[in-house]
Design an enzyme around this catalytic site. Structure first.
Site, mmCIF file in Angstrom:
data_model
loop_
_atom_site.group_PDB
_atom_site.id
_atom_site.type_symbol
_atom_site.label_atom_id
_atom_site.label_comp_id
_atom_site.label_asym_id
_atom_site.label_seq_id
_atom_site.Cartn_x
_atom_site.Cartn_y
_atom_site.Cartn_z
ATOM 1 C CD GLU A 10 39.989 -81.316 -130.494
ATOM 2 O OE1 GLU A 10 40.725 -82.043 -129.835
ATOM 3 O OE2 GLU A 10 40.401 -80.339 -131.127
ATOM 4 C CG ASP A 64 36.496 -82.984 -126.663
ATOM 5 O OD1 ASP A 64 37.473 -82.530 -126.055
ATOM 6 O OD2 ASP A 64 36.094 -84.162 -126.515
#
Length: 582
Positions: free
Chosen positions: A489, A446
């Protein structure tokens, strides 16, 4: 239009009105109840917040009064010391103690810390220069946080089972030339704060039924319900209460030892510093069980729902009446139409004036019979073209279904596989790896510090950053790799027929590609980086895709903890330092 059709129309009309009325009533009642309930809950929270602010102000006022008492007494004591009249000082200290019952001890010391005079002559002649209140008050007025009794524990009567706890107030003494000559200090019983809370809450208890909690700046309870003293408050509550702005919030709490967790509505505030001295930054809380605090709101919601249901029933009855009045003339016209002679289409249809629509319908019904032949011819032509239209509609429907299939399987923002489809592909790939006896690896990654990107540039730039990450990831990965956005994310990759070493090389290439490609903006650019965790699951180790992703997630956590912008293998992770499985 026959009688059966009109009866069906009547039923549909009633059902349509009923459903419409019921839906409108439900939506309206729910919206109104939500507004009313939220307003009532907000009012309840603000009430607790206001009580917390009032209690804070009262504590600050009492502290300032005690400071003012000692400041005045210090000025008088300096004069008496200059005349070496310590007896008068003792009388002054006794008068102060009688004026405020929560003084446990008041004492005057010399410049070297020797107690010259005190209430009850306690500690007289002792040297207290090592005590924090004496050391701090040499330079400026001092307020000391709550602490257990040290020197006075055995000299004061304590009828309770709990140790005595004091709050210190001390001011320096100076002679006419400004030289330090001693300290006038006092110990206040901490129970004075609880007494303040009881006196303030007493007139409100019948309405509020609230509890007072006083905690130090670290969130440790110093005054509160039974068995709560010494326990630490929830970190989110402590952070909120430390702010300069009072407020309220709902959170689970279990203050008593062994008690189950309950939701409480808590109003909070914090003691403030004054120009003369620094306070303790105590957290002043007033709490009430959420079930009791929001009971009026729930009762209001129930009342509104019942009222809405009754209103809906009344409107449905009205709808039934309206439907009957609407369909009655139509049924009569249908009976007349049934009696029409096909060989004599000019048979009259009685004109009706029940309402405008019926009058118009009865007048045009004659034309309907004459047009029937033309309409039949048109219908045959329509039937001839129906097959073609059905084929076109079927093709359009198939295309729409295909687009819908893509929508269900892909992430709306990035176009990557979504979480649901990723797990479908992953299960298939894992079964294939087991059949072929080949390893399979996973990469979890991420964006580092992504919240900072959102906070600095806004969510629009944050979305662009996620799209930029997905494009860069597709460029860095192999065609056979399964890439998906799991949410926010967070991204994941499955690599078939790949061990941990090879997967780590792919993850490093992915990390380097993203790091080398900054996101261009209208003004400048943003350099993005990722942290990645790599794990491998050999077929003989199990067939659980969730286990593989959990291992990769733990490696990702280790990469984050290790400084971000790096790749970490699960085999190099100290399992004890990884987060527990949820």
């Amino acid at each position: 239009m026959n009688i059966r059709t009109l009866n069906t129309l009547k039923i549909r009309l009633v059902l349509s009105f009923g459903i419409l009325i019921l839906a409108a009533t439900v939506v309206g009642t729910w919206a109104a109840s939500d507004l009313a309930v939220n307003a009532l809950r907000k009012s309840t929270g603000q009430n607790l917040q206001e009580v917390a602010v009032q209690l804070r102000d009262k504590i600050e006022l009492d502290l300032h009064e005690r400071y003012s008492d000692l400041a005045v007494a210090a000025a008088l004591s300096s004069q008496q010391l200059a005349k070496q009249q310590t007896g008068d000082v003792s009388a002054l200290l006794s008068a102060l103690a009688q004026n405020f019952s929560s003084y446990a001890w008041i004492g005057l010391t010399s410049a070297d810390g020797t107690v010259l005079a005190s209430t009850g002559d306690m500690l007289k002649g002792m040297n207290v220069s090592h005590r924090p209140w004496f050391q701090e008050a040499r330079d400026k007025p001092y307020l000391g946080d709550a602490h257990k009794a040290v020197l006075l524990e055995e000299k004061l009567n304590n009828n309770s089972n709990t140790p005595l706890r004091f709050v210190d107030v001390a001011v320096p003494l100076q002679d006419a030339e400004g030289n330090f000559t001693g300290v006038l200090g006092a110990h206040l019983y901490l129970d004075w704060v609880a007494s303040l809370g009881e006196s303030l809450l007493a007139p409100l208890q019948q309405r509020l039924q609230a509890e007072l909690i006083l905690a130090d700046k670290n969130g440790v309870v110093i005054v509160g319900p039974e068995d709560s003293v010494g326990r630490t408050l929830d970190e989110s509550l402590v952070q909120s209460a430390r702010s300069d702005h009072p407020g309220y919030m709902t959170l689970p709490m279990a203050m008593e030892e062994g008690a189950s967790t309950r939701d409480f509505l808590v109003g909070y505030s914090r003691l403030r510093d004054r120009p003369e001295y620094t306070t303790f930054n105590w957290l002043v809380l007033v709490r009430k069980p959420a079930s009791e605090a929001f009971q009026p709101a729930q009762s209001l919601r129930n009342t509104l729902i019942v009222s809405g249901v009754l209103l809906a029933l009344l409107l449905i009855v009205f709808a039934v009446y309206t439907a009957r009045r609407t369909t009655r003339p139509l049924l009569q016209m249908a009976r007349e139409a049934d009696r029409l002679d096909p060989g004599n289409p000019s048979s009259p249809i009685q004109l009706r004036d029940d309402y405008e629509e019926v009058r118009v319908l009865s007048s045009v019904l004659r034309d309907l019979v004459q047009r029937l032949t033309n309409k039949t011819h048109q219908m045959n032509e329509l039937n001839a073209s129906l097959e073609h239209r059905v084929a076109e509609r079927t093709r359009a429907l198939e295309e729409a279904n295909q687009r819908l299939e893509e929508t269900v399987r892909t992430d709306e923002l990035t176009g990557l596989n979504n979480r649901r489809f990723f797990f479908e592909l992953g299960q298939t790939a894992l079964k294939k790896a087991i059949r072929s006896d080949k390893p399979m690896s996973a990469i979890m990654f991420d964006a580092d510090m992504f919240k900072k990107v959102n906070d600095t540039y806004g969510h629009a730039v944050g979305d662009k950053a996620l799209i930029h990450l997905s494009v860069a990831a597709q460029e860095a990965l192999r065609d056979t790799d399964i890439l998906a956005r799991l949410g926010g994310e967070e991204f994941a990759v499955l690599l078939e027929n790949t061990d941990e070493d090879a997967a780590s090389e792919v993850a490093e290439r992915l990390r380097q590609t993203i790091n080398d490609k900054p996101l261009s903006l209208e003004r400048g650019h943003v350099t993005l980086s990722i942290s990645a965790g790599v794990a491998c699951l050999c077929p003989e180790g199990g067939d659980d895709l969730d286990t593989l992703l959990v291992l990769a997630d733990k490696a990702l956590y280790a990469a984050k903890s290790g400084g971000r912008n790096r790749v970490t293998r699960y085999s190099h992770v100290n399992v004890e330092n990884t987060p527990p499985d949820e």
